[in-house]
Design a protein around this motif. Structure first.
Motif, short mmCIF file in Angstrom:
data_model
loop_
_atom_site.label_atom_id
_atom_site.label_comp_id
_atom_site.label_asym_id
_atom_site.label_seq_id
_atom_site.Cartn_x
_atom_site.Cartn_y
_atom_site.Cartn_z
N ILE A 189 0.86 -1.20 0.00
CA ILE A 189 0.00 0.00 0.00
C ILE A 189 0.89 1.24 0.00
CG2 ILE A 189 -1.76 1.28 1.27
CD1 ILE A 189 -2.71 -1.34 2.43
N PRO A 190 0.72 2.15 -0.97
CA PRO A 190 1.58 3.34 -1.04
C PRO A 190 1.47 4.19 0.23
CG PRO A 190 0.33 3.07 -3.07
CD PRO A 190 -0.23 2.09 -2.09
N ASN A 191 2.62 4.58 0.77
CA ASN A 191 2.63 5.39 1.99
C ASN A 191 2.08 6.79 1.75
OD1 ASN A 191 3.31 5.37 4.77
ND2 ASN A 191 5.01 6.76 4.32
N ASP A 192 2.08 7.22 0.46
CA ASP A 192 1.56 8.55 0.14
C ASP A 192 0.11 8.71 0.57
OD1 ASP A 192 4.00 8.88 -0.96
OD2 ASP A 192 3.34 8.78 -3.06
N MET A 193 -0.65 7.62 0.49
CA MET A 193 -2.07 7.69 0.87
C MET A 193 -2.22 8.02 2.35
SD MET A 193 -3.81 4.62 -1.31
CE MET A 193 -3.77 4.64 -3.10
N ALA A 197 -3.79 11.41 3.94
CA ALA A 197 -4.90 11.32 4.90
C ALA A 197 -4.57 12.06 6.19
CB ALA A 197 -5.21 9.86 5.19
N LYS A 198 -3.29 11.98 6.62
CA LYS A 198 -2.88 12.70 7.83
C LYS A 198 -2.99 14.22 7.63
CE LYS A 198 0.32 9.32 9.81
NZ LYS A 198 1.75 9.01 10.09
N VAL A 199 -2.62 14.67 6.44
CA VAL A 199 -2.73 16.10 6.14
C VAL A 199 -4.18 16.55 6.23
CG1 VAL A 199 -2.45 17.84 4.32
CG2 VAL A 199 -0.65 16.14 4.71
N ASP A 200 -5.10 15.64 5.82
CA ASP A 200 -6.53 15.98 5.89
C ASP A 200 -7.10 15.80 7.29
OD1 ASP A 200 -6.50 16.59 3.24
OD2 ASP A 200 -7.18 14.61 2.56
N GLY A 201 -6.25 15.36 8.24
CA GLY A 201 -6.71 15.24 9.62
C GLY A 201 -7.37 13.92 9.95
N ALA A 202 -7.13 12.88 9.14
CA ALA A 202 -7.75 11.58 9.42
C ALA A 202 -7.06 10.90 10.60
CB ALA A 202 -7.64 10.69 8.18
N SER A 203 -7.85 10.24 11.43
CA SER A 203 -7.31 9.51 12.58
C SER A 203 -6.79 8.15 12.12
CB SER A 203 -8.39 9.33 13.63
OG SER A 203 -9.44 8.52 13.11
N GLU A 204 -6.08 7.45 13.04
CA GLU A 204 -5.55 6.11 12.70
C GLU A 204 -6.70 5.15 12.40
OE1 GLU A 204 -2.60 4.75 12.31
OE2 GLU A 204 -1.45 6.58 12.62
N GLY A 205 -7.78 5.24 13.17
CA GLY A 205 -8.92 4.36 12.94
C GLY A 205 -9.57 4.60 11.60
N ARG A 206 -9.70 5.88 11.23
CA ARG A 206 -10.32 6.20 9.94
C ARG A 206 -9.43 5.74 8.78
NH1 ARG A 206 -14.47 9.46 8.66
NH2 ARG A 206 -14.53 10.38 6.57
N PHE A 208 -7.45 3.22 8.89
CA PHE A 208 -7.52 1.76 8.84
C PHE A 208 -8.72 1.29 8.04
CE2 PHE A 208 -9.22 -2.20 10.65
CZ PHE A 208 -8.16 -3.05 10.41
N TRP A 209 -9.90 1.90 8.32
CA TRP A 209 -11.13 1.45 7.66
C TRP A 209 -11.26 1.98 6.23
CZ3 TRP A 209 -13.26 -2.57 9.53
CH2 TRP A 209 -13.25 -2.81 10.92
N ARG A 210 -10.69 3.15 5.95
CA ARG A 210 -10.87 3.76 4.62
C ARG A 210 -9.71 3.48 3.66
NH1 ARG A 210 -15.01 7.50 4.37
NH2 ARG A 210 -16.59 6.86 5.87
N ILE A 211 -8.52 3.16 4.19
CA ILE A 211 -7.37 2.92 3.31
C ILE A 211 -6.86 1.47 3.44
CG2 ILE A 211 -4.99 3.56 2.80
CD1 ILE A 211 -5.64 6.38 3.76
N THR A 212 -6.54 1.09 4.68
CA THR A 212 -5.90 -0.21 4.88
C THR A 212 -6.82 -1.36 4.47
OG1 THR A 212 -4.62 0.69 6.72
CG2 THR A 212 -4.80 -1.71 6.57
N MET A 213 -8.02 -1.42 5.02
CA MET A 213 -8.89 -2.56 4.75
C MET A 213 -9.27 -2.70 3.27
SD MET A 213 -9.27 -4.53 7.27
CE MET A 213 -10.74 -5.46 6.87
N PRO A 214 -9.70 -1.61 2.58
CA PRO A 214 -10.04 -1.79 1.15
C PRO A 214 -8.87 -2.24 0.30
CG PRO A 214 -10.95 0.27 2.01
CD PRO A 214 -10.03 -0.25 3.06
#
Length: 300
Positions: A189-193, A197-206, A208-214
């Motif tokens: 999985i590209p680290n750029d994603m 997401a961190k720049v947009d303020g996404a949490s670790e949980g978000r 995980f469910w929106r990037i890692t799992m899919p």
């Protein structure tokens, strides 16, 4: 105006086909001798009455009719499904958690090696070790339970505890291997994603469910297919720890097939149950492959 190319088509050098066939031949020979022929022989024996001492006698569908009316077969299938459900649920969640922690918190090769350590042990040795640990009178596991103020638990001698205990023993042995497979998928999985997401303020949980799992779905699907097939074939841990007891509470399907063939010399009936297991596993694998879209990736 298009100019037609006059360059002749590139052809492989002569002799490459023969060389390729030479390399493939050992694998093809092994497939024919150790997989295809035993499978076809097993299907044939499932329509016969065969006890090794006399020639196989053709009986048509009698073995399958007996299997459908055999309550022990259905009980073994139920016990196997219970084992598979516990094993898959616990192992998948634990392996996914370990893989994500390895990716997000550390890159230590030593930790990856430690996680894989139980997998280096055979199922037989793992079963013997846990048989000692969980011994009701002398096992250190029950010493800890007693030290906490609880009654000693007959983990492998009680009908309620036996299958969950065997499932957790196999989870302990295989979870590291499964975690490393998922960890390899996470590395793709590209680290750029994550950075975006961190720049947009996404949490670790978000994340995980929106990037890692899919994006991990194709690898997770293949791991699930492999784990389900392996779980349905559980045998050695049961043979070492409980031998199918107490009161058939751990008499999984593979152990029942083994007992019918090599304990009661009913090779025809055992072959019929093996063919039924093959059909069930093929159907489950096909459904898992289609439902999880294991052959497709969401990476652009």
């Amino acid at each position: 105006m298009t100019v037609a190319s006059t360059r002749p088509p590139v052809r492989p050098p002569r002799g490459d086909g023969a060389l390729a066939a030479l390399f493939v031949a050992p694998a093809m020979l092994g497939f024919l001798v150790f997989l295809l022929w035993p499978t076809l022989r097993g299907v044939y024996l499932s329509f016969t009455r065969f006890n090794l001492l006399t020639p196989a006698e053709w009986v048509g569908l009698d073995n399958y009719v007996r299997m459908v009316n055999d309550p022990i077969f259905w009980d073994s299938l139920t016990v196997t499904v219970e084992y598979v459900a516990i094993n898959i649920a616990v192992q998948t969640v634990a392996a996914l958690a370990i893989a994500v922690l390895l990716q997000r918190l550390t890159q230590s090769a030593v930790l990856r090696g430690i996680v894989l350590t139980p997998y280096l042990m055979s199922n037989v040795v793992a079963g013997i070790v846990w048989l000692w640990i969980l011994d009701t009178q002398l096992g250190i596991g029950n010493e800890i339970v007693a030290g906490l103020g609880f009654d000693r638990i007959p983990f492998l001698a009680d009908e309620t505890w036996a299958i969950p205990t065997i499932a957790l023993i196999n989870v302990w042995r295989h979870v590291g291997y499964t975690a490393l497979l998922l960890f390899a998928g996470l590395q793709a999985i590209p680290n750029d994603m994550y950075e975006a997401a961190k720049v947009d303020g996404a949490s670790e949980g978000r994340m995980f469910w929106r990037i890692t799992m899919p994006l991990l779905r194709p690898v997770l699907a293949v791991v699930l297919i492999m784990t389900v097939i392996g779980s349905f074939q559980v045998f050695d841990t049961v043979a070492v720890t409980t031998s199918g007891g107490p009161a058939n509470a751990t008499n999984v399907l593979q152990f029942y097939i083994y007992g019918s063939a090599f304990g009661r010399f009913q090779f025809g009936y055992a072959s019929a149950m093996s063919v039924a297991l093959l059909v069930v596993l093929s159907a489950i694998t096909f459904l898992q492959y289609r439902l999880t879209r294991a052959g497709h990736t969401d990476l652009g």
